[in-house]
Design a protein around this motif. Structure first.
Motif, PDB file in Angstrom:
ATOM      1  N   ALA A 104      -2.588  -1.066  11.911  1.00 35.57           N
ATOM      2  CA  ALA A 104      -3.389  -0.544  13.028  1.00 35.57           C
ATOM      3  C   ALA A 104      -2.544  -0.287  14.272  1.00 35.57           C
ATOM      4  CB  ALA A 104      -4.545  -1.482  13.346  1.00 35.57           C
ATOM      5  N   HIS A 105      -1.553   0.596  14.145  1.00 38.20           N
ATOM      6  CA  HIS A 105      -0.807   1.018  15.338  1.00 38.20           C
ATOM      7  C   HIS A 105      -1.730   1.809  16.260  1.00 38.20           C
ATOM      8  CE1 HIS A 105       3.279   0.923  12.996  1.00 38.20           C
ATOM      9  NE2 HIS A 105       2.560  -0.171  12.831  1.00 38.20           N
ATOM     10  N   LEU A 106      -2.411   2.817  15.713  1.00 36.50           N
ATOM     11  CA  LEU A 106      -3.402   3.635  16.418  1.00 36.50           C
ATOM     12  C   LEU A 106      -2.823   4.362  17.629  1.00 36.50           C
ATOM     13  CD1 LEU A 106      -6.391   1.079  16.477  1.00 36.50           C
ATOM     14  CD2 LEU A 106      -5.564   2.479  14.578  1.00 36.50           C
ATOM     15  N   ASN A 107      -1.514   4.425  17.731  1.00 43.37           N
ATOM     16  CA  ASN A 107      -0.866   4.901  18.955  1.00 43.37           C
ATOM     17  C   ASN A 107       0.569   5.299  18.632  1.00 43.37           C
ATOM     18  OD1 ASN A 107       0.447   5.068  21.477  1.00 43.37           O
ATOM     19  ND2 ASN A 107      -0.723   3.387  22.346  1.00 43.37           N
ATOM     20  N   PRO A 108       0.938   6.580  18.779  1.00 40.21           N
ATOM     21  CA  PRO A 108       2.311   6.993  18.477  1.00 40.21           C
ATOM     22  C   PRO A 108       3.366   6.239  19.281  1.00 40.21           C
ATOM     23  CG  PRO A 108       0.896   8.902  18.720  1.00 40.21           C
ATOM     24  CD  PRO A 108       0.086   7.719  19.147  1.00 40.21           C
ATOM     25  N   VAL A 163       7.292   6.889  10.409  1.00 38.38           N
ATOM     26  CA  VAL A 163       6.858   7.215  11.763  1.00 38.38           C
ATOM     27  C   VAL A 163       6.078   8.526  11.800  1.00 38.38           C
ATOM     28  CG1 VAL A 163       7.665   7.888  14.062  1.00 38.38           C
ATOM     29  CG2 VAL A 163       8.617   5.857  12.950  1.00 38.38           C
ATOM     30  N   LEU A 164       6.607   9.568  11.183  1.00 34.35           N
ATOM     31  CA  LEU A 164       5.931  10.875  11.230  1.00 34.35           C
ATOM     32  C   LEU A 164       4.557  10.833  10.562  1.00 34.35           C
ATOM     33  CD1 LEU A 164       5.958  13.810  12.101  1.00 34.35           C
ATOM     34  CD2 LEU A 164       7.169  14.364   9.969  1.00 34.35           C
ATOM     35  N   PRO A 165       4.420  10.270   9.340  1.00 39.46           N
ATOM     36  CA  PRO A 165       3.070  10.201   8.764  1.00 39.46           C
ATOM     37  C   PRO A 165       2.077   9.436   9.621  1.00 39.46           C
ATOM     38  CG  PRO A 165       4.720   9.732   7.082  1.00 39.46           C
ATOM     39  CD  PRO A 165       5.452   9.815   8.391  1.00 39.46           C
ATOM     40  N   PHE A 188       0.838  -1.189   0.000  1.00 40.43           N
ATOM     41  CA  PHE A 188       0.000   0.000   0.000  1.00 40.43           C
ATOM     42  C   PHE A 188       0.874   1.240   0.000  1.00 40.43           C
ATOM     43  CE2 PHE A 188      -2.314  -3.400   2.139  1.00 40.43           C
ATOM     44  CZ  PHE A 188      -3.502  -3.423   1.423  1.00 40.43           C
ATOM     45  N   THR A 189       0.334   2.330  -0.505  1.00 43.21           N
ATOM     46  CA  THR A 189       1.069   3.586  -0.514  1.00 43.21           C
ATOM     47  C   THR A 189       1.061   4.207   0.877  1.00 43.21           C
ATOM     48  OG1 THR A 189      -0.857   4.953  -1.027  1.00 43.21           O
ATOM     49  CG2 THR A 189       0.328   3.958  -2.896  1.00 43.21           C
ATOM     50  N   VAL A 190       1.973   5.153   1.078  1.00 44.01           N
ATOM     51  CA  VAL A 190       2.010   5.866   2.361  1.00 44.01           C
ATOM     52  C   VAL A 190       0.702   6.614   2.587  1.00 44.01           C
ATOM     53  CG1 VAL A 190       3.175   7.684   3.676  1.00 44.01           C
ATOM     54  CG2 VAL A 190       4.523   6.045   2.363  1.00 44.01           C
ATOM     55  N   ALA A 191       0.130   7.154   1.520  1.00 44.34           N
ATOM     56  CA  ALA A 191      -1.141   7.876   1.649  1.00 44.34           C
ATOM     57  C   ALA A 191      -2.257   6.936   2.106  1.00 44.34           C
ATOM     58  CB  ALA A 191      -1.514   8.528   0.325  1.00 44.34           C
ATOM     59  N   GLN A 192      -2.276   5.719   1.551  1.00 40.64           N
ATOM     60  CA  GLN A 192      -3.284   4.751   1.968  1.00 40.64           C
ATOM     61  C   GLN A 192      -3.089   4.337   3.422  1.00 40.64           C
ATOM     62  OE1 GLN A 192      -2.417   1.967  -1.168  1.00 40.64           O
ATOM     63  NE2 GLN A 192      -4.222   2.557  -2.360  1.00 40.64           N
ATOM     64  N   VAL A 220       1.108  11.701  12.697  1.00 39.61           N
ATOM     65  CA  VAL A 220       0.221  12.794  12.279  1.00 39.61           C
ATOM     66  C   VAL A 220      -1.188  12.253  12.028  1.00 39.61           C
ATOM     67  CG1 VAL A 220      -0.251  14.486  10.469  1.00 39.61           C
ATOM     68  CG2 VAL A 220       2.076  14.218  11.349  1.00 39.61           C
ATOM     69  N   ALA A 221      -1.274  11.115  11.343  1.00 40.17           N
ATOM     70  CA  ALA A 221      -2.584  10.517  11.072  1.00 40.17           C
ATOM     71  C   ALA A 221      -3.305  10.163  12.364  1.00 40.17           C
ATOM     72  CB  ALA A 221      -2.406   9.267  10.210  1.00 40.17           C
ATOM     73  N   GLN A 222      -2.571   9.620  13.324  1.00 39.66           N
ATOM     74  CA  GLN A 222      -3.176   9.229  14.600  1.00 39.66           C
ATOM     75  C   GLN A 222      -3.714  10.436  15.353  1.00 39.66           C
ATOM     76  OE1 GLN A 222       0.326   7.321  16.011  1.00 39.66           O
ATOM     77  NE2 GLN A 222       0.019   5.487  14.753  1.00 39.66           N
ATOM     78  N   PHE A 223      -2.961  11.525  15.360  1.00 36.97           N
ATOM     79  CA  PHE A 223      -3.429  12.731  16.060  1.00 36.97           C
ATOM     80  C   PHE A 223      -4.650  13.332  15.374  1.00 36.97           C
ATOM     81  CE2 PHE A 223       0.404  12.626  18.556  1.00 36.97           C
ATOM     82  CZ  PHE A 223       0.078  13.315  19.713  1.00 36.97           C
ATOM     83  N   ILE A 224      -4.635  13.370  14.040  1.00 31.30           N
ATOM     84  CA  ILE A 224      -5.790  13.912  13.319  1.00 31.30           C
ATOM     85  C   ILE A 224      -7.013  13.032  13.564  1.00 31.30           C
ATOM     86  CG2 ILE A 224      -6.758  14.393  11.047  1.00 31.30           C
ATOM     87  CD1 ILE A 224      -3.935  15.149  10.126  1.00 31.30           C
TER      88      ILE A 224
END
Length: 275
Positions: free
Chosen positions: A73-77, A94-96, A3-7, A99-103
């Motif tokens: 499904a990390h769902l957790n930084p 890691v950063l993407p 999968f892509t990073v965006a996905q 950021v996704a988890q916080f949003i």
């Protein structure tokens, strides 16, 4: 599958949002539907703390179902950082993921508030005493009591996630791993929920807390209240991951290399003979 990073970003965002919808949603049920006219001392509202631990556990389960195939499904930084620190996940992602988890956590909190808005304003019209629906608060003031609690709770979470997902430790773990992780979160809430609300997840705590500030809630916490659920889980996840690898993961790996095809050691052997 690749999968892509965006996905992967969108999967983490949606998975974390689902987690928060169920988790913050159950706390809202317990808090804002409390009887105030007249007040009933000791009333157990909508299942009370039992429902809170169940709601968060099932929220984790549903978040994993939502995002697991695409992002893991990390769902957790804290989980993401620990996986990267132990070589299980690339640092470049890691950063993407974070950021996704916080949003996702922010959006989940916003949706819960929108759903309960009318009832919420009736219960707390000036938003002065319900910020705790969104985020955790300490039972004892100061940094260290909550920090120790968060380190221990998240070390348990991370260590058990690795134990459940390790094919050498649990050959059939993929079939029931999501449910097992949900049970871990429930168990942590039941056993360690009092001291600091068992955030064990920086995004779960800070994302909704940021929403609460922007939405006009008061009493959202001092610096210690903000920092403990961010720093403590990261430290705890690293501690849990390294303890698991050193005392369980590496011995299992060495045993597997030395005894391929041996029942109880080689996961391929175990899976083959379960059919």
């Amino acid at each position: 599958m690749k999968f892509t990073v965006a996905q992967e970003f969108m999967a983490e965002l949606l998975g974390t949002m689902v987690l928060i919808l169920f988790g913050v949603g159950v706390v809202a049920m317990v808090v804002i539907f409390a009887s105030t006219n007249p007040p009933i001392p000791g009333e157990i509202v909508k299942g009370g703390y039992t429902n809170v631990t169940l709601g968060w556990g099932f929220g984790v389960l549903m978040g994993i179902f939502m995002a697991g195939t695409i992002s893991g499904a990390h769902l957790n930084p804290a989980v993401t950082i620990a996986l990267a620190a132990t070589g299980r996940f690339p640092w470049s992602k890691v950063l993407p993921y974070i950021v996704a988890q916080f949003i996702g956590a922010f959006l989940g909190a916003a949706i819960v508030f929108a759903v309960y808005h009318a009832k919420w304003l009736g219960f707390d019209p000036d938003l002065s005493h319900t910020a705790g629906v969104f985020s955790t608060f300490p039972a004892v003031p100061g940094f260290w009591p909550g920090f120790v609690d968060q380190v221990v709770g998240t070390a348990l979470l991370m260590g058990l996630i690795l134990a459940i997902g390790d094919k050498l430790n649990n050959p059939a773990g993929a079939a029931w791993g999501a449910l097992a992780v949900a049970f871990v979160v429930m168990a942590i809430g039941i056993s360690f929920g009092g001291m600091n609300g068992y955030a064990i997840n920086p995004a779960r705590d800070a994302g909704p807390r940021i929403f609460a500030v922007l939405a006009g809630f008061r009493n959202t916490g001092d610096l210690n209240v903000w920092l403990v659920p961010i720093i403590g889980p990261i430290v705890g996840a690293l501690v849990g991951a390294f303890i698991y690898d050193f005392f369980i993961g590496r011995p299992l790996a060495r045993a597997g290399e030395a005894a391929v095809g041996e029942q109880g050691v080689d996961p391929a052997f175990n899976l083959e003979h379960q059919r």
